[in-house]
Write an enzyme that holds these catalytic residues in place. Structure first.
Site, PDB file in Angstrom:
ATOM      1  N   ASN A  86      45.417  42.950  35.419  1.00 18.28           N
ATOM      2  CA  ASN A  86      46.156  43.426  36.593  1.00 18.28           C
ATOM      3  C   ASN A  86      46.426  42.219  37.480  1.00 18.28           C
ATOM      4  O   ASN A  86      45.493  41.547  37.897  1.00 18.28           O
ATOM      5  CB  ASN A  86      45.304  44.466  37.343  1.00 18.28           C
ATOM      6  N   GLY A  87      47.698  41.950  37.744  1.00 21.55           N
ATOM      7  CA  GLY A  87      48.043  40.822  38.607  1.00 21.55           C
ATOM      8  C   GLY A  87      49.200  40.041  38.034  1.00 21.55           C
ATOM      9  O   GLY A  87      49.933  40.539  37.164  1.00 21.55           O
ATOM     10  N   GLY A 109      50.659  52.460  37.439  1.00 20.56           N
ATOM     11  CA  GLY A 109      51.609  52.064  36.393  1.00 20.56           C
ATOM     12  C   GLY A 109      51.878  53.226  35.468  1.00 20.56           C
ATOM     13  O   GLY A 109      50.946  53.894  35.016  1.00 20.56           O
ATOM     14  N   CYS A 121      49.359  47.196  37.939  1.00 19.38           N
ATOM     15  CA  CYS A 121      48.735  47.811  36.783  1.00 19.38           C
ATOM     16  C   CYS A 121      47.368  48.339  37.187  1.00 19.38           C
ATOM     17  O   CYS A 121      46.825  47.963  38.221  1.00 19.38           O
ATOM     18  CB  CYS A 121      48.536  46.791  35.676  1.00 19.38           C
ATOM     19  N   TYR A 139      50.019  50.846  50.736  1.00 13.98           N
ATOM     20  CA  TYR A 139      50.825  51.672  49.846  1.00 13.98           C
ATOM     21  C   TYR A 139      50.276  51.886  48.440  1.00 13.98           C
ATOM     22  O   TYR A 139      50.309  52.997  47.919  1.00 13.98           O
ATOM     23  CB  TYR A 139      52.220  51.027  49.753  1.00 13.98           C
TER      24      TYR A 139
END
Ligand code: SF4
Length: 485
Positions: free
Chosen positions: A124-125, A50, A23, A265
């Site tokens: 986020n996570g 996202g 995210c 990435y």
């Protein structure tokens, strides 16, 4: 495929064989600024993290207003909606679902009323002890509206609400295991939190008198803000009318564990994360690959866009010319009509087309960042051969991904080809003449003295925190061992 919206299209066109991103979060404390619009543009810059849902929550001193929905940032917001959001602080979120299914109730930010007022959260996570926390909270009366781990975080903070908000956050951080970069919004405070291992990125910026917090520095650049610094692992920053205050959580592990896949990435190449420029790291990965795999070849060809920067590094180091031998259709969108069964063999070609006059008769080194299932890589190798390439060597700018991630990246053990096959078996499976993965030593060596600051668990099994899978117990290096406490 970092920096590319392509990942969001995989459900309609399952040709990209990549780990799913997590995210993106963005927050601003900016009296006098149009905080809703700046958040919108910040989220736009983070869209690669996202594409399933987007949301913005704005605080105006007395309440928080929220708008969110499914789709890209541009699908969810329009000028009218943004114009109706008046306030001086905001948080935003773009989501690819990790924990919790893809449904509107799981879109973020989450906004709740609790005993001290309103609270909003962007996360986020992935919390790795979520099942246990949910059980504990449910048994003492908490009711959950969604299946996300983020709602558990809000409930945990509310559970400690006899304390000040910051104290409640500090206490919650003791209970939470796993990866979390968080933005918390109240009617008049913006709080940024990074977990004690620093798995997911979170940086601080300034634009005039405004403070900004964002997953990646590319979001600061987009809104014309200046990068100030990354938040430290375990750091909490509180921004309000008194300015910015920084404090450290009670948990201070002796090691950091930044996700190394951000560099391989996930992150946009124009971002700078924890002191390293993503573009530069990817280039060095390509150079190191060339040193490790000194193949005789005529051309270095990237799998666009995920392999492009590493391919340039490989070409520079090896002296083999770089050519764009695979063309990508950049306009395959979310509304793309799925191929019917009888034309499904078009597969990868709908998205990537090999350039025959470049490939014909050549010995080719194909560069990509990683392989998950191997199906797409095999199709790409065969397309390149069909165009007349004499030899096809496949090089990856990461070590084999053998184990699942519990920190916000969606890969399961069953789909990871490297979990079930040797490198030689994978080479045979994708029908390449050669296959080489960047070594873990080579990868970490790029970071010099900071080489110990990264999570490499999906390659090495060195999980820095508790993970729930008993089959991995033998592979774990628990946080106690790292002196967390
Ligand atoms: S397990 Fe892999 S993808 Fe997950 S945080 Fe660690 S390095 Fe990143």
């Amino acid at each position: 495929m970092a920096g590319d919206f392509g990942n969001g299209y995989d459900e309609v066109l399952p040709v990209v064989d990549k780990p799913r991103e997590e995210c993106g979060i963005f927050g601003i404390y900016g009296p006098g600024f149009d905080v809703a619009r700046l958040t919108y543009y910040g989220l736009y810059a983070l869209q690669h993290r996202g594409q399933e849902s987007a949301g913005i929550a704005v605080g105006n001193g007395s309440k928080i207003r929220l708008a969110k929905g499914m789709g890209l940032v541009s699908d969810v917001f329009n000028d009218e909606k943004l114009g109706s959001f008046q306030g001086h602080l905001a948080i935003g979120h773009v989501r690819y679902s990790t924990t919790g299914s893809n449904n509107p109730a799981n879109a973020q930010p989450l906004v709740f009323n609790y005993s001290r007022g309103m609270i909003g959260l962007s996360h986020n996570g992935n919390i790795s002890n979520i099942a246990e926390l949910r059980r504990q909270l449910s048994s003492t009366g908490s009711v959950f509206q969604s299946t996300t781990d983020s709602e558990v975080i809000v409930n945990l903070i509310a559970r400690y609400s006899q304390n000040s908000l910051v104290e409640a956050i500090v206490k919650s951080m003791i209970d939470l295991k796993g990866a979390y970069s968080l933005l918390v919004l109240t009617e008049n405070k913006l709080i940024g939190i990074r977990d004690p291992f620093g798995f997911r990125p979170l940086c601080l910026g300034r634009k005039g008198d405004a403070y900004i917090l964002a997953s990646e520095s590319c979001a600061l650049d987009t809104i014309g803000a200046e990068f100030v610094r990354d938040l430290e692992p375990g750091e909490i920053v509180v921004i309000d009318e008194d300015g910015l205050q920084s404090l450290q959580s009670l948990q201070v592990p002796r090691r950091k564990a930044h996700c190394i896949f951000e560099y391989i990435y996930f992150a946009r190449p124009d971002s700078r994360i924890d002191g390293f420029n993503v573009n530069r790291v990817r280039y060095e990965m390509g150079r190191q690959l060339a040193r490790e795999y000194p193949v005789e070849a005529d051309l270095v060809i990237p799998v666009p866009d995920s392999g492009t920067i590493a391919a340039r590094g490989f070409a520079w180091e090896s002296g083999i010319p770089f050519e764009e031998g695979l063309m990508k259709n950049r306009y395959v969108g979310r509304t793309f009509i799925q191929p019917t069964q009888d034309i499904r063999e078009l597969g990868v070609r709908l998205k990537l087309n090999p350039v025959r006059h470049i490939l014909q008769g050549k010995r080719v080194v194909l560069i990509d960042d990683s392989i998950v299932r191997g199906t797409t890589s095999g199709k790409i190798v065969s397309m390149v051969r069909e165009c007349g390439a004499r030899e096809v060597h496949f090089c990856l700018s990461s070590p084999p991904t053998k184990l699942p991630c519990y920190y916000g990246i969606d890969t399961s053990l069953s789909e990871l080809i490297a979990a079930h096959k040797t490198v030689e078996e994978i080479r045979e499976y994708i029908s390449a003449d050669g296959l080489h993965y960047l070594s873990q030593e080579g990868l970490l060596g790029i970071f010099g003295e900071a080489r110990g600051n990264f999570c490499t668990a999906c390659f090495s099994g060195d999980y820095p925190t508790y993970v729930p899978d008993p089959n991995l117990q033998g592979k774990l290096v628990f946080e106690e061992e790292h002196g967390c406490g």
